[in-house]
Motif scaffolding. Sequence first.
Motif, mmCIF file in Angstrom:
data_model
loop_
_atom_site.group_PDB
_atom_site.id
_atom_site.type_symbol
_atom_site.label_atom_id
_atom_site.label_comp_id
_atom_site.label_asym_id
_atom_site.label_seq_id
_atom_site.Cartn_x
_atom_site.Cartn_y
_atom_site.Cartn_z
ATOM 1 N N ASP A 197 117.567 10.211 91.955
ATOM 2 C CA ASP A 197 117.393 11.327 91.038
ATOM 3 C C ASP A 197 117.852 10.875 89.656
ATOM 4 O O ASP A 197 119.024 10.560 89.468
ATOM 5 C CB ASP A 197 118.211 12.527 91.501
ATOM 6 N N CYS A 198 116.938 10.814 88.709
ATOM 7 C CA CYS A 198 117.267 10.307 87.378
ATOM 8 C C CYS A 198 117.992 11.330 86.521
ATOM 9 O O CYS A 198 118.541 11.003 85.481
ATOM 10 C CB CYS A 198 116.009 9.837 86.674
ATOM 11 N N GLY A 199 117.997 12.594 86.940
ATOM 12 C CA GLY A 199 118.634 13.625 86.130
ATOM 13 C C GLY A 199 117.824 13.922 84.886
ATOM 14 O O GLY A 199 116.622 13.687 84.840
ATOM 15 N N ALA A 200 118.483 14.407 83.873
ATOM 16 C CA ALA A 200 117.816 14.765 82.624
ATOM 17 C C ALA A 200 118.150 13.748 81.542
ATOM 18 O O ALA A 200 119.250 13.209 81.501
ATOM 19 C CB ALA A 200 118.266 16.152 82.175
ATOM 20 N N VAL A 201 117.191 13.495 80.674
ATOM 21 C CA VAL A 201 117.426 12.656 79.503
ATOM 22 C C VAL A 201 117.936 13.596 78.418
ATOM 23 O O VAL A 201 117.284 14.592 78.097
ATOM 24 C CB VAL A 201 116.134 11.938 79.062
ATOM 25 N N GLN A 202 119.106 13.277 77.881
ATOM 26 C CA GLN A 202 119.733 14.175 76.922
ATOM 27 C C GLN A 202 120.098 13.447 75.632
ATOM 28 O O GLN A 202 120.622 12.341 75.676
ATOM 29 C CB GLN A 202 121.006 14.772 77.530
ATOM 30 N N ASP A 233 122.310 14.836 73.615
ATOM 31 C CA ASP A 233 123.740 15.101 73.626
ATOM 32 C C ASP A 233 124.025 15.992 74.836
ATOM 33 O O ASP A 233 123.127 16.252 75.632
ATOM 34 C CB ASP A 233 124.205 15.754 72.314
ATOM 35 N N ALA A 234 125.248 16.456 74.984
ATOM 36 C CA ALA A 234 125.634 17.216 76.174
ATOM 37 C C ALA A 234 124.840 18.501 76.384
ATOM 38 O O ALA A 234 124.736 18.999 77.503
ATOM 39 C CB ALA A 234 127.122 17.542 76.124
ATOM 40 N N LEU A 235 124.260 19.037 75.321
ATOM 41 C CA LEU A 235 123.562 20.317 75.430
ATOM 42 C C LEU A 235 122.067 20.259 75.152
ATOM 43 O O LEU A 235 121.376 21.266 75.304
ATOM 44 C CB LEU A 235 124.211 21.326 74.474
ATOM 45 N N THR A 236 121.544 19.103 74.755
ATOM 46 C CA THR A 236 120.142 19.011 74.367
ATOM 47 C C THR A 236 119.369 18.125 75.332
ATOM 48 O O THR A 236 119.595 16.915 75.397
ATOM 49 C CB THR A 236 120.005 18.440 72.938
ATOM 50 N N VAL A 237 118.461 18.737 76.088
ATOM 51 C CA VAL A 237 117.641 18.006 77.055
ATOM 52 C C VAL A 237 116.288 17.681 76.415
ATOM 53 O O VAL A 237 115.636 18.551 75.843
ATOM 54 C CB VAL A 237 117.417 18.841 78.335
ATOM 55 N N ASP A 238 115.888 16.431 76.518
ATOM 56 C CA ASP A 238 114.562 16.005 76.073
ATOM 57 C C ASP A 238 113.643 16.180 77.281
ATOM 58 O O ASP A 238 113.617 15.344 78.181
ATOM 59 C CB ASP A 238 114.605 14.550 75.614
ATOM 60 N N ARG A 239 112.905 17.283 77.306
ATOM 61 C CA ARG A 239 112.093 17.635 78.479
ATOM 62 C C ARG A 239 111.008 16.615 78.771
ATOM 63 O O ARG A 239 110.799 16.232 79.925
ATOM 64 C CB ARG A 239 111.498 19.021 78.302
ATOM 65 N N LEU A 240 110.296 16.171 77.759
ATOM 66 C CA LEU A 240 109.213 15.213 77.972
ATOM 67 C C LEU A 240 109.763 13.876 78.490
ATOM 68 O O LEU A 240 109.255 13.314 79.463
ATOM 69 C CB LEU A 240 108.406 14.998 76.699
ATOM 70 N N ALA A 241 110.812 13.379 77.866
ATOM 71 C CA ALA A 241 111.419 12.116 78.309
ATOM 72 C C ALA A 241 111.979 12.257 79.724
ATOM 73 O O ALA A 241 111.904 11.320 80.526
ATOM 74 C CB ALA A 241 112.511 11.687 77.340
ATOM 75 N N SER A 242 112.527 13.425 80.047
ATOM 76 C CA SER A 242 113.044 13.666 81.395
ATOM 77 C C SER A 242 111.932 13.613 82.427
ATOM 78 O O SER A 242 112.086 13.005 83.497
ATOM 79 C CB SER A 242 113.747 15.028 81.467
ATOM 80 N N LEU A 243 110.799 14.252 82.124
ATOM 81 C CA LEU A 243 109.653 14.215 83.044
ATOM 82 C C LEU A 243 109.102 12.804 83.197
ATOM 83 O O LEU A 243 108.758 12.379 84.307
ATOM 84 C CB LEU A 243 108.561 15.164 82.559
ATOM 85 N N GLU A 244 109.029 12.063 82.105
ATOM 86 C CA GLU A 244 108.538 10.685 82.169
ATOM 87 C C GLU A 244 109.459 9.817 83.023
ATOM 88 O O GLU A 244 108.997 9.028 83.845
ATOM 89 C CB GLU A 244 108.406 10.101 80.758
ATOM 90 N N LYS A 245 110.757 9.983 82.867
ATOM 91 C CA LYS A 245 111.721 9.207 83.661
ATOM 92 C C LYS A 245 111.646 9.613 85.136
ATOM 93 O O LYS A 245 111.733 8.771 86.023
ATOM 94 C CB LYS A 245 113.132 9.385 83.123
ATOM 95 N N TYR A 246 111.451 10.892 85.404
ATOM 96 C CA TYR A 246 111.327 11.353 86.789
ATOM 97 C C TYR A 246 110.080 10.757 87.453
ATOM 98 O O TYR A 246 110.128 10.313 88.596
ATOM 99 C CB TYR A 246 111.292 12.884 86.848
ATOM 100 N N VAL A 247 108.976 10.727 86.719
ATOM 101 C CA VAL A 247 107.740 10.137 87.256
ATOM 102 C C VAL A 247 107.975 8.670 87.594
ATOM 103 O O VAL A 247 107.612 8.190 88.667
ATOM 104 C CB VAL A 247 106.564 10.315 86.262
#
Length: 148
Positions: free
Chosen positions: A75-80, A82-96
């Motif tokens: 589970d790669c988790g979320a790409v952030q 900072d502690a409160l800002t999630v980069d949704r697109l980068a998170s999805l790309e890393k999950y894929v």
Amino acid sequence: MRIDDNEGVSASSKHLVFAYYVTGHGFGHATRVVEVVRHLIAAGHDVLVVTGAPDFVFTSKIQSPRLKIRKVLLDCGAVQADALTVDRLASLEKYVETAVVPRAEILKTEVEWLHSIKADFVVSDVVPVACRAAADAGIRSVCVTNFR
């Protein structure tokens, strides 16, 4: 807890092997899982934790031969940023990249591993592939987390 049909014994008095999948994203999930794992071990069960989190998160609180840690990033988790800002697109790309493209191989490996340890039950703290692997292995599973 269920009653074992063959022996008429409560499952809580039977030794069980738990495969506990924990996200390695940050230490929050792992630190919350420690207490559950500690209680399972105190009840006489073996717990094999599958995580990318550092061993010390578990071993600093639990010193037992019934605890085993298997280091795997599932589970790669979320790409952030900072502690409160999630980069949704980068998170999805890393999950894929981490979990979708290699999914068939991951599932094959996990099913084989679950059979090799003779797991009785799979617990997942937000590791998506864990319950699918358990189902493919014919093992019951549950997702446990304290996020709402």
